[in-house]
Scaffold this active site. Structure first.
Site, PDB file in Angstrom:
ATOM      1  N   ASP A  50       5.505   1.814  -8.816  1.00 38.62           N
ATOM      2  CA  ASP A  50       4.839   1.397 -10.053  1.00 38.62           C
ATOM      3  C   ASP A  50       3.600   0.566  -9.745  1.00 38.62           C
ATOM      4  O   ASP A  50       2.538   0.741 -10.362  1.00 38.62           O
ATOM      5  CB  ASP A  50       5.806   0.626 -10.947  1.00 38.62           C
ATOM      6  CG  ASP A  50       6.538  -0.502 -10.210  1.00 38.62           C
ATOM      7  OD1 ASP A  50       6.476  -0.567  -8.971  1.00 38.62           O
ATOM      8  OD2 ASP A  50       7.192  -1.318 -10.890  1.00 38.62           O
ATOM      9  N   TYR A  93      10.797  14.527   6.373  1.00 38.30           N
ATOM     10  CA  TYR A  93       9.399  14.155   6.587  1.00 38.30           C
ATOM     11  C   TYR A  93       9.094  13.977   8.068  1.00 38.30           C
ATOM     12  O   TYR A  93       9.920  13.470   8.827  1.00 38.30           O
ATOM     13  CB  TYR A  93       9.084  12.852   5.862  1.00 38.30           C
ATOM     14  CG  TYR A  93       9.248  12.895   4.363  1.00 38.30           C
ATOM     15  CD1 TYR A  93       9.291  14.112   3.671  1.00 38.30           C
ATOM     16  CD2 TYR A  93       9.367  11.732   3.625  1.00 38.30           C
ATOM     17  CE1 TYR A  93       9.437  14.149   2.296  1.00 38.30           C
ATOM     18  CE2 TYR A  93       9.511  11.754   2.244  1.00 38.30           C
ATOM     19  CZ  TYR A  93       9.553  12.959   1.585  1.00 38.30           C
ATOM     20  OH  TYR A  93       9.702  12.996   0.218  1.00 38.30           O
ATOM     21  N   GLU A 124       3.173  -9.952  -8.491  1.00 38.76           N
ATOM     22  CA  GLU A 124       2.169  -9.108  -9.135  1.00 38.76           C
ATOM     23  C   GLU A 124       0.741  -9.563  -8.844  1.00 38.76           C
ATOM     24  O   GLU A 124      -0.186  -8.748  -8.867  1.00 38.76           O
ATOM     25  CB  GLU A 124       2.418  -9.059 -10.641  1.00 38.76           C
ATOM     26  CG  GLU A 124       3.693  -8.304 -11.008  1.00 38.76           C
ATOM     27  CD  GLU A 124       3.972  -8.308 -12.493  1.00 38.76           C
ATOM     28  OE1 GLU A 124       4.388  -7.251 -13.027  1.00 38.76           O
ATOM     29  OE2 GLU A 124       3.778  -9.362 -13.134  1.00 38.76           O
TER      30      GLU A 124
END
Length: 390
Positions: free
Chosen positions: A99, A292, A368
């Protein structure tokens, strides 16, 4: 730009989506870049986007192109953070920071768009679904999204790290992240009564022995400076306490930092399993599902990006990584096609000075404010790369 990044990150965090089709997240990205003079390309196999921004500086049409990538998908796990914007969908959580990756990349589009008169070339922003085990990067490549003109000359990505101090950057040349394969060993014997094992061929102790022998193989057959990690994460056998089962199944992961070590370990798993099984009159079958590849940073590009980071943030904010991390990333497919690198952005929550809940934890939280650093680093790397060749 930080408030807009925080708002977008929280919007995405509250409505996490899984896999290759992320309609809500993709729409959040499109809303975030609405009104900007960019080109948008979509593939057929995922909801991923390539957003292209061409500079207006003289010679931009013939200048270089750089790809900046941000992954968008969440994990199938519950969230227990207690945040006001916690996941509204049961069993889904943005526990790996995608996000934040998406929100930072959207604001990097804005920042570079604001300075497009200084850009001598094109920036392509890769908004990618399906990193968590779905190979979204490979599918976007197969859709031809990295081959449309102008093709990228290099690629760059940031991944958050809650255990690194907020605002710091770390990376290394060469292998940064491991390959990831899934292995399954099925041991077949003969079932019978648990009180009379001599009349059966019990696959359970054979499976136990194989598990221990694989760990011995790791320490005795693998070069300690070319490491592998071999973990059995699941074992399934039996139905009740007094029955010897017909078979036992082991499932695990194999991680390696080179293709040589990876292939050597694959052969070793088969050799150990089949021969130990045979020694106890059992049979063993081995399947290995390749995952991967190793994420390998281009040494020259790491040096370039490190220079950008230290000039932008100060030398003390760059922390060289001395060894690879045994997690895996499908950005590795991008780096197989072009030079570039991935770096980690420290997002340790405020008030912490030691280890906190890591990525993939149901308690993972991030600082943040650190996203401002991520936005700036994305933009600075792209700006410098394009203008170096001008």
């Amino acid at each position: 730009m930080l408030p807009a990044a925080v708002d977008l990150r929280r919007r995405i965090h509250a409505k996490p989506e899984l896999g290759l089709d992320l309609p809500l997240t993709t729409q959040a990205v499109l809303d975030g870049i609405d009104g900007l003079d960019v080109q948008i390309e979509r593939g057929t196999s995922t909801s991923g986007l390539i957003v292209s921004l061409t500079g207006t500086k003289a010679g931009s049409q013939s200048g270089r192109t750089i790809l900046l990538r941000g992954d968008m998908d969440a994990l199938p796990m519950p969230e227990e953070t207690g945040l006001d914007f916690a996941s509204e969908f049961d069993g889904r959580m943005h526990a790996c920071g995608h996000d934040a990756h998406t929100a930072m990349l959207v604001q990097a589009v804005h920042l570079l768009h604001r300075h497009r008169d200084q850009l001598s070339g094109t920036v392509k922003f890769m908004f990618q679904p399906g990193e968590e085990g779905h190979a979204g990067a490979r599918l976007m490549i197969e859709d031809g999204l990295l081959d449309s003109d102008p093709k990228p000359d290099a690629a760059f990505a940031l991944h958050i790290n809650p255990n690194l101090r907020a605002g710091a950057i770390t990376s290394r040349p060469g292998p940064l992240l491991a390959s990831a394969d899934v292995w399954t060993i099925t041991v077949r014997g003969k079932g019978g009564h648990a009180s009379m094992p001599h009349l059966a061929v019990d696959p359970m102790p054979v499976a136990f022995e194989i598990g221990l022998a694989l760990q011995t193989m790791v320490t005795r057959r693998a070069d300690v400076f070319d490491p592998i990690v071999l973990t059995c994460g699941k074992m399934t056998a039996g139905s009740t306490n007094n029955v010897i089962p017909e078979s036992a199944e082991m499932v695990g992961t194999l991680r390696a930092c080179s293709e040589f070590a990876r292939e050597s370990a694959r052969k070793g798993i088969e050799r150990v399993a089949k021969n130990i099984a045979a020694a106890h009159l059992c049979q063993a079958s081995v399947t290995i599902d390749p995952g991967y590849p190793v994420t390998i940073n281009d040494s020259e590009f790491v040096g370039f990006a490190c220079g950008v980071v230290t000039e932008l943030l100060g030398a003390e904010r760059y922390v060289p990584a001395h060894s690879p991390i045994m997690g895996a990333e499908d950005f590795s497919y991008v780096l197989q096609r072009m030079p570039g690198c991935m770096m980690f952005l420290g997002v340790m929550p405020e008030g912490h000075h030691d280890h906190v809940a890591p990525c993939h934890s149901n308690h993972m939280m991030l600082n943040e404010d650190s996203m401002a650093v991520g936005i700036a680093v994305h933009a600075a790397v792209a700006h410098r790369f394009l203008n170096q060749a001008a």
